[in-house]
Design a protein around this motif. Structure first.
Motif, PDB file in Angstrom:
ATOM      1  N   ASP A 103       1.688   2.213 -10.678  1.00 13.25           N
ATOM      2  CA  ASP A 103       1.435   1.617  -9.374  1.00 13.25           C
ATOM      3  C   ASP A 103       1.282   0.095  -9.450  1.00 13.25           C
ATOM      4  O   ASP A 103       1.206  -0.565  -8.411  1.00 13.25           O
ATOM      5  CB  ASP A 103       0.221   2.250  -8.682  1.00 13.25           C
ATOM      6  CG  ASP A 103      -1.091   2.082  -9.445  1.00 13.25           C
ATOM      7  OD1 ASP A 103      -1.226   1.123 -10.225  1.00 13.25           O
ATOM      8  OD2 ASP A 103      -1.986   2.926  -9.254  1.00 13.25           O
TER       9      ASP A 103
ATOM     10  N   TRP B 253      -5.327  -1.921  -0.609  1.00 11.07           N
ATOM     11  CA  TRP B 253      -6.053  -1.018   0.274  1.00 11.07           C
ATOM     12  C   TRP B 253      -5.469  -1.033   1.681  1.00 11.07           C
ATOM     13  O   TRP B 253      -5.236  -2.090   2.270  1.00 11.07           O
ATOM     14  CB  TRP B 253      -7.535  -1.386   0.323  1.00 11.07           C
ATOM     15  CG  TRP B 253      -8.306  -0.481   1.249  1.00 11.07           C
ATOM     16  CD1 TRP B 253      -8.679   0.804   1.017  1.00 11.07           C
ATOM     17  CD2 TRP B 253      -8.736  -0.804   2.574  1.00 11.07           C
ATOM     18  NE1 TRP B 253      -9.334   1.322   2.120  1.00 11.07           N
ATOM     19  CE2 TRP B 253      -9.379   0.357   3.096  1.00 11.07           C
ATOM     20  CE3 TRP B 253      -8.641  -1.943   3.374  1.00 11.07           C
ATOM     21  CZ2 TRP B 253      -9.935   0.395   4.376  1.00 11.07           C
ATOM     22  CZ3 TRP B 253      -9.184  -1.905   4.652  1.00 11.07           C
ATOM     23  CH2 TRP B 253      -9.831  -0.743   5.142  1.00 11.07           C
ATOM     24  N   ASP B 254      -5.170   0.111   2.213  1.00 12.26           N
ATOM     25  CA  ASP B 254      -4.873   0.382   3.617  1.00 12.26           C
ATOM     26  C   ASP B 254      -3.498  -0.060   4.105  1.00 12.26           C
ATOM     27  O   ASP B 254      -2.831   0.676   4.815  1.00 12.26           O
ATOM     28  CB  ASP B 254      -5.956  -0.232   4.514  1.00 12.26           C
ATOM     29  CG  ASP B 254      -5.808   0.218   5.951  1.00 12.26           C
ATOM     30  OD1 ASP B 254      -5.727   1.443   6.187  1.00 12.26           O
ATOM     31  OD2 ASP B 254      -5.762  -0.645   6.842  1.00 12.26           O
TER      32      ASP B 254
ATOM     33  N   THR C 114      -4.743   3.356  -9.441  1.00 14.86           N
ATOM     34  CA  THR C 114      -5.387   4.018  -8.300  1.00 14.86           C
ATOM     35  C   THR C 114      -4.715   5.331  -7.886  1.00 14.86           C
ATOM     36  O   THR C 114      -5.015   5.878  -6.827  1.00 14.86           O
ATOM     37  CB  THR C 114      -5.429   3.079  -7.081  1.00 14.86           C
ATOM     38  OG1 THR C 114      -4.087   2.768  -6.680  1.00 14.86           O
ATOM     39  CG2 THR C 114      -6.187   1.813  -7.394  1.00 14.86           C
ATOM     40  N   HIS C 115      -3.786   5.823  -8.707  1.00 11.67           N
ATOM     41  CA  HIS C 115      -3.088   7.064  -8.374  1.00 11.67           C
ATOM     42  C   HIS C 115      -3.235   8.052  -9.531  1.00 11.67           C
ATOM     43  O   HIS C 115      -2.257   8.503 -10.124  1.00 11.67           O
ATOM     44  CB  HIS C 115      -1.612   6.785  -8.080  1.00 11.67           C
ATOM     45  CG  HIS C 115      -1.385   5.880  -6.912  1.00 11.67           C
ATOM     46  ND1 HIS C 115      -1.514   4.505  -7.002  1.00 11.67           N
ATOM     47  CD2 HIS C 115      -1.054   6.148  -5.627  1.00 11.67           C
ATOM     48  CE1 HIS C 115      -1.263   3.966  -5.819  1.00 11.67           C
ATOM     49  NE2 HIS C 115      -0.973   4.938  -4.965  1.00 11.67           N
TER      50      HIS C 115
ATOM     51  N   ASN D 189       0.834  -1.196   0.000  1.00  5.78           N
ATOM     52  CA  ASN D 189       0.000   0.000   0.000  1.00  5.78           C
ATOM     53  C   ASN D 189       0.873   1.251   0.000  1.00  5.78           C
ATOM     54  O   ASN D 189       1.768   1.395   0.833  1.00  5.78           O
ATOM     55  CB  ASN D 189      -0.896   0.038   1.250  1.00  5.78           C
ATOM     56  CG  ASN D 189      -1.495   1.432   1.480  1.00  5.78           C
ATOM     57  OD1 ASN D 189      -0.922   2.262   2.167  1.00  5.78           O
ATOM     58  ND2 ASN D 189      -2.645   1.661   0.863  1.00  5.78           N
ATOM     59  N   ARG D 190       0.637   2.106  -0.971  1.00  7.81           N
ATOM     60  CA  ARG D 190       1.201   3.456  -0.957  1.00  7.81           C
ATOM     61  C   ARG D 190       0.111   4.378  -1.508  1.00  7.81           C
ATOM     62  O   ARG D 190      -0.078   4.491  -2.710  1.00  7.81           O
ATOM     63  CB  ARG D 190       2.476   3.557  -1.810  1.00  7.81           C
ATOM     64  CG  ARG D 190       3.680   2.848  -1.217  1.00  7.81           C
ATOM     65  CD  ARG D 190       4.133   3.503   0.066  1.00  7.81           C
ATOM     66  NE  ARG D 190       5.347   2.881   0.611  1.00  7.81           N
ATOM     67  CZ  ARG D 190       5.363   1.866   1.463  1.00  7.81           C
ATOM     68  NH1 ARG D 190       4.217   1.325   1.861  1.00  7.81           N
ATOM     69  NH2 ARG D 190       6.510   1.387   1.923  1.00  7.81           N
ATOM     70  N   ASP D 191      -0.608   5.006  -0.589  1.00 10.52           N
ATOM     71  CA  ASP D 191      -1.727   5.866  -1.003  1.00 10.52           C
ATOM     72  C   ASP D 191      -1.392   7.317  -0.686  1.00 10.52           C
ATOM     73  O   ASP D 191      -0.221   7.679  -0.519  1.00 10.52           O
ATOM     74  CB  ASP D 191      -3.029   5.401  -0.343  1.00 10.52           C
ATOM     75  CG  ASP D 191      -2.914   5.295   1.176  1.00 10.52           C
ATOM     76  OD1 ASP D 191      -2.045   5.986   1.764  1.00 10.52           O
ATOM     77  OD2 ASP D 191      -3.696   4.530   1.788  1.00 10.52           O
TER      78      ASP D 191
ATOM     79  N   SER E 136      -1.192  -0.635  -4.910  1.00 11.10           N
ATOM     80  CA  SER E 136      -2.611  -0.286  -4.851  1.00 11.10           C
ATOM     81  C   SER E 136      -3.398  -1.094  -3.830  1.00 11.10           C
ATOM     82  O   SER E 136      -4.634  -1.016  -3.799  1.00 11.10           O
ATOM     83  CB  SER E 136      -3.250  -0.461  -6.236  1.00 11.10           C
ATOM     84  OG  SER E 136      -2.712   0.466  -7.155  1.00 11.10           O
TER      85      SER E 136
END
Length: 342
Positions: free
Chosen positions: A218, A241-242, A209-210, A158-160, A239
């Motif tokens: 991603d 989640w969390d 997702t980015h 995850n890297r959001d 991508s």
């Protein structure tokens, strides 16, 4: 044994970790830290550091005057090559955080400067010290696994926005380079360290997702053959989640199979090899903790211990500039095959 004098360029999270390890190790001394963002120096007191501060590499080179023997480079990735070459030309050894550079051409220029300066280039490859990585390399080198047929590397992290919003260089192609360079190059390195170079990669790279990151990746798949025989693949994504899901490597050989997994290749999850009984390995160090997200194993102290021993003539480098260049080359070839870079 002589204490080695270090300075650190780039005083963000990783640079701060470098500086603290250097000061706490009995055979190294922290001379100075350098960062163009002077707000980073606010952390010096809380980290318990005692050092000089400089606002740029130009000021450092003008005022250090050789008080430091080696400089660690923990700046945004896009500056690694430029700063390494400049420091080598001024007579310093250098330690370069991953990735060594953002292109094979840049990495080769660093190696050229290394040879011409008669100084040493070290590269951070701390996952090589994790017990499962050492065990895996021994299994392949000893022939216990037989001939390697298939290798699959899976990295799902995850890297959001919690990661990208804290710095304006992260997620940019010119200073970050891509997920394989910034998040997963340590695992590409383990694959290279154990199985050697690759050939004929074919890859697909996407950004799912980015959407706010322009010209960036991603997620991706890559397939290839190894120069030493067998075929392999790398499947990766930031991508999830969390939180991170896994970083793993699965090997099928003619005498058996095994899988090293966990969130950061920290445990042997499966081992079934002809005539072999799996031993109990030492525990892997926990991951680097960055608050909302986690990194690779916290093995940086081994890197600095190795450097001190090398500069005192007691050991060989765990990872050389050539190793750093090969990892950059593998990533660049994967990206080129996907059309992500030219």
């Amino acid at each position: 044994m002589n204490a080695i004098q270090f300075s650190v360029i780039g005083f963000g999270r990783i640079g701060q970790r470098h500086a603290k390890i250097i000061q706490e190790y009995s055979h190294s001394e922290l001379v100075s830290v350098v960062d163009v963002n002077t707000k980073q120096f606010d952390s010096i007191n809380s980290l318990g550091l005692d050092c000089i501060t400089y606002e740029s590499i130009v000021v450092f080179l003008d005022e250090d005057k050789g008080n430091s023997e080696i400089v660690t480079i923990a700046t945004p990735n896009g500056f690694h090559a430029e700063y390494a070459i400049k420091l080598l030309e001024h007579g310093y050894h250098v330690l370069i955080e991953k990735p060594m550079a953002l292109s094979e051409e840049e990495a080769k220029l660093i190696i050229k400067a290394e040879k011409e300066s008669n100084k040493k280039v070290f590269v951070v490859k701390q996952n090589r010290y994790s017990p499962p990585s050492v065990w895996m390399r021994n299994m392949v080198e000893s022939g216990l696994i037989g001939d390697t047929l298939m290798v699959q590397v899976n990295c799902y992290w995850n890297r959001d926005a919690r990661y990208y919003k804290v710095s304006d260089w992260k997620g940019t192609k010119d200073l970050d380079g891509g997920a394989l360079f910034t998040q997963f190059s340590h695992f590409v390195d383990i694959m290279y360290w154990v199985f050697g170079d690759i050939k004929e990669p074919k890859a697909i790279v996407k950004n799912y997702t980015h959407s706010d990151l322009v010209d960036f990746d991603d997620s991706g798949f890559a397939q290839f053959e190894f120069e030493n025989g067998g075929m392999g693949s790398i499947n990766y994504s930031t991508s999830c989640w969390d939180k991170n899901m896994e970083s793993s490597i699965t090997i099928v050989g003619t005498k058996g199979s095994f899988k090293v997994g966990g969130q950061y290749m920290n445990e042997v999850e499966y081992c079934h090899i002809q005539g072999y009984e799996m031993p109990e390995l030492p525990a892997t160090n926990p991951p680097n903790d960055y608050g909302p997200y986690k990194g690779s194993a916290a093995n940086h102290h081994y890197v600095f211990e190795n450097i001190v021993d090398v500069l005192n003539g007691k050991e060989e480098p765990m990872a050389t500039s050539f190793d750093g260049m090969k990892v950059v080359s593998i990533i660049e070839r994967i990206y080129k095959s996907a059309g992500f870079t030219k």
